[in-house]
Design an enzyme around this catalytic site. Structure first.
Site, PDB file in Angstrom:
ATOM      1  CG  ASP A  67      -0.327  -0.495   2.488  1.00  0.00           C
ATOM      2  OD1 ASP A  67       0.914  -0.555   2.553  1.00  0.00           O
ATOM      3  OD2 ASP A  67      -1.069  -0.820   3.433  1.00  0.00           O
ATOM      4  CG  ASP A 136      -8.691  -1.051  11.859  1.00  0.00           C
ATOM      5  OD1 ASP A 136      -7.740  -1.783  11.492  1.00  0.00           O
ATOM      6  OD2 ASP A 136      -9.090  -0.081  11.177  1.00  0.00           O
ATOM      7  CG  HIS A 138      -5.864  -2.218   8.855  1.00  0.00           C
ATOM      8  ND1 HIS A 138      -6.036  -0.888   9.177  1.00  0.00           N
ATOM      9  CD2 HIS A 138      -4.540  -2.437   8.982  1.00  0.00           C
ATOM     10  CE1 HIS A 138      -4.876  -0.346   9.471  1.00  0.00           C
ATOM     11  NE2 HIS A 138      -3.949  -1.269   9.364  1.00  0.00           N
ATOM     12  CD  GLU A 143      -8.585   1.241   7.712  1.00  0.00           C
ATOM     13  OE1 GLU A 143      -8.450   0.281   8.483  1.00  0.00           O
ATOM     14  OE2 GLU A 143      -8.033   2.339   7.910  1.00  0.00           O
TER      15      GLU A 143
HETATM   16  C1  F6R Z   1       1.329  -1.295   5.998  1.00  0.00           C
HETATM   17  C2  F6R Z   1       0.218  -2.165   6.263  1.00  0.00           C
HETATM   18  C3  F6R Z   1      -0.623  -2.014   7.483  1.00  0.00           C
HETATM   19  C4  F6R Z   1       0.186  -2.249   8.759  1.00  0.00           C
HETATM   20  C5  F6R Z   1      -0.693  -2.113   9.987  1.00  0.00           C
HETATM   21  C6  F6R Z   1       0.113  -2.243  11.266  1.00  0.00           C
HETATM   22  O1  F6R Z   1       1.940  -1.621   4.778  1.00  0.00           O
HETATM   23  O2  F6R Z   1      -0.036  -3.001   5.466  1.00  0.00           O
HETATM   24  O3  F6R Z   1      -1.678  -2.928   7.445  1.00  0.00           O
HETATM   25  O4  F6R Z   1       0.756  -3.520   8.720  1.00  0.00           O
HETATM   26  O5  F6R Z   1      -1.344  -0.892   9.980  1.00  0.00           O
HETATM   27  O6  F6R Z   1       0.995  -1.171  11.374  1.00  0.00           O
HETATM   28  P1  F6R Z   1       2.140  -1.180  12.451  1.00  0.00           P
HETATM   29  O7  F6R Z   1       3.067  -2.266  12.103  1.00  0.00           O
HETATM   30  O8  F6R Z   1       2.803   0.172  12.332  1.00  0.00           O
HETATM   31  O9  F6R Z   1       1.494  -1.392  13.779  1.00  0.00           O
END
Ligand code: F6R
Length: 260
Positions: A67, A136, A138, A143
Site C-alpha cells: 500500500d 482494527d 486490517h 479497513e
Molecule cells: C502497511 C500495512 C498495514 C500495517 C498495519 C500495522 O503496509 O499493510 O496494514 O501492517 O497498519 O501497522 P504497524 O506495524 O505500524 O502497527
C-alpha cells in the site's frame, strides 16, 4: 493456519526472516509481497544482517508492496516508498527496477490499480506475502467492511488508522485520508502469507483474526481461508488467544509429525 508464539519481538523477526530466507533458497527469483509500519522493521533489520553477513541474495527477487498513501510522492519522508528504501531496499541488492510500491501520485487511480494487479500476474504472482495487522484488524489498508474479494484500489482510511499512524507525522492533520492498497482478494492469491504482530495493542485484533468468525469487519480473519498462512506473535500480542496451549502443543509436536 499456523500460529507461532515467540518469546520476544526479536524472536518474531528472526522466525519470519527464516521463512523469507527459506523461500529465497528454494526460489532465488521469488516474488515477495512486503508491508510497511513498525512491525516489520525487525524483520527487515534481520534480512539486512543476513544479506551482509551471510550473503542472502536478493539480486533476482521482485517485490510488491501492499500500500501507499495517496498524495505522497516517492521522496516524501512519510511515503511508504521512502520507508521501504530507507529500511530495506537501499541496504540489500534487490534491483531497483524490480521494486514495486503503489503510486501515491497517479493521474488515474483506477487504471493504475489495474496495472498493479496485472504486474503481479505478469511476474507469476506473489510467492510470499509479509503482513502486519492494524489495531482494527486490517491487513494492508483493507479497513473494516472491506470486501474479502477486493482487489487493488483506492481506500479511505478510518479515523482509528489515521490516529494510529499520526505518530509518524508532525501532526494528525498531515496523515493522508486516502490510500491505495492491495485488496484482500489480491493478498489471498499469494502462495504463502506470514502475518507478524507484537505488543499488547494488537492482542484484540489478533484474537479476532485467528479465533473469531471470518468477517469483513476484521479483514485479517480472511487468513483463515488461506491454505498456507502463519501468524508470528510475541507474548503480549498472543495474550488473549483461547487456544494458546494447543498452538504451543502443535509446535512442540511438529518434529515428530508424519511426513515432515
Ligand atoms: C502497511 C500495512 C498495514 C500495517 C498495519 C500495522 O503496509 O499493510 O496494514 O501492517 O497498519 O501497522 P504497524 O506495524 O505500524 O502497527
Amino acid at each position: 493456519m499456523e500460529v507461532v508464539i515467540c518469546k520476544t519481538y526479536e524472536d518474531v523477526s528472526r522466525a519470519a526472516a527464516q521463512v523469507v530466507a527459506e523461500t529465497l533458497n528454494e526460489k532465488p527469483d521469488a516474488v515477495l509481497g512486503l508491508a510497511t509500519g513498525s512491525t516489520p522493521l525487525g524483520l527487515y533489520k534481520e534480512l539486512i544482517r543476513m544479506h551482509t553477513e551471510e550473503g542472502l541474495d536478493f539480486s533476482h527477487v521482485t517485490t510488491f508492496n501492499l500500500d501507499e498513501y495517496v498524495g505522497l510522492p516517492h521522496d516524501h519522508p512519510q511515503s511508504y516508498y521512502y520507508f521501504m528504501w530507507e529500511n530495506l531496499f537501499k541496504h540489500i541488492n534487490v534491483p531497483v527496477e524490480n521494486i514495486h510500491v503503489p503510486s501515491g501520485t497517479a493521474n488515474n487511480y483506477k487504471a493504475f490499480c489495474q496495472w498493479y494487479e496485472d504486474q503481479i500476474d505478469e511476474y507469476g504472482g506473489i510467492d510470499l506475502q509479509v503482513l502486519g495487522i492494524g489495531s482494527d484488524g486490517h491487513i494492508a489498508f483493507n479497513e473494516p467492511s472491506s470486501s474479502l474479494m477486493s482487489r487493488t484500489r483506492l481506500k479511505t482510511l478510518t479515523e482509528q488508522t489515521i490516529n494510529d499512524n499520526a505518530r509518524f507525522f508532525d501532526k494528525k492533520e498531515d496523515v493522508p485520508v486516502y490510500s491505495i492498497t492491495m485488496g484482500v482478494g489480491t493478498i489471498l492469491d499469494a502462495e504463502r502469507l506470514i502475518l507478524l504482530a507484537n505488543g499488547e495493542g494488537k492482542a484484540d485484533a489478533v484474537v479476532a483474526a485467528i479465533e473469531g468468525p471470518v468477517s469483513s469487519m476484521i479483514t485479517a480473519s480472511a487468513l483463515q481461508l488461506h491454505p498456507d498462512s502463519i501468524f508470528f506473535l510475541d507474548e503480549p500480542a498472543a495474550g488473549k488467544l483461547q487456544m494458546r496451549d494447543y498452538y504451543d502443543w502443535i509446535q512442540k509436536k511438529k518434529p515428530g509429525a508424519p511426513g515432515t
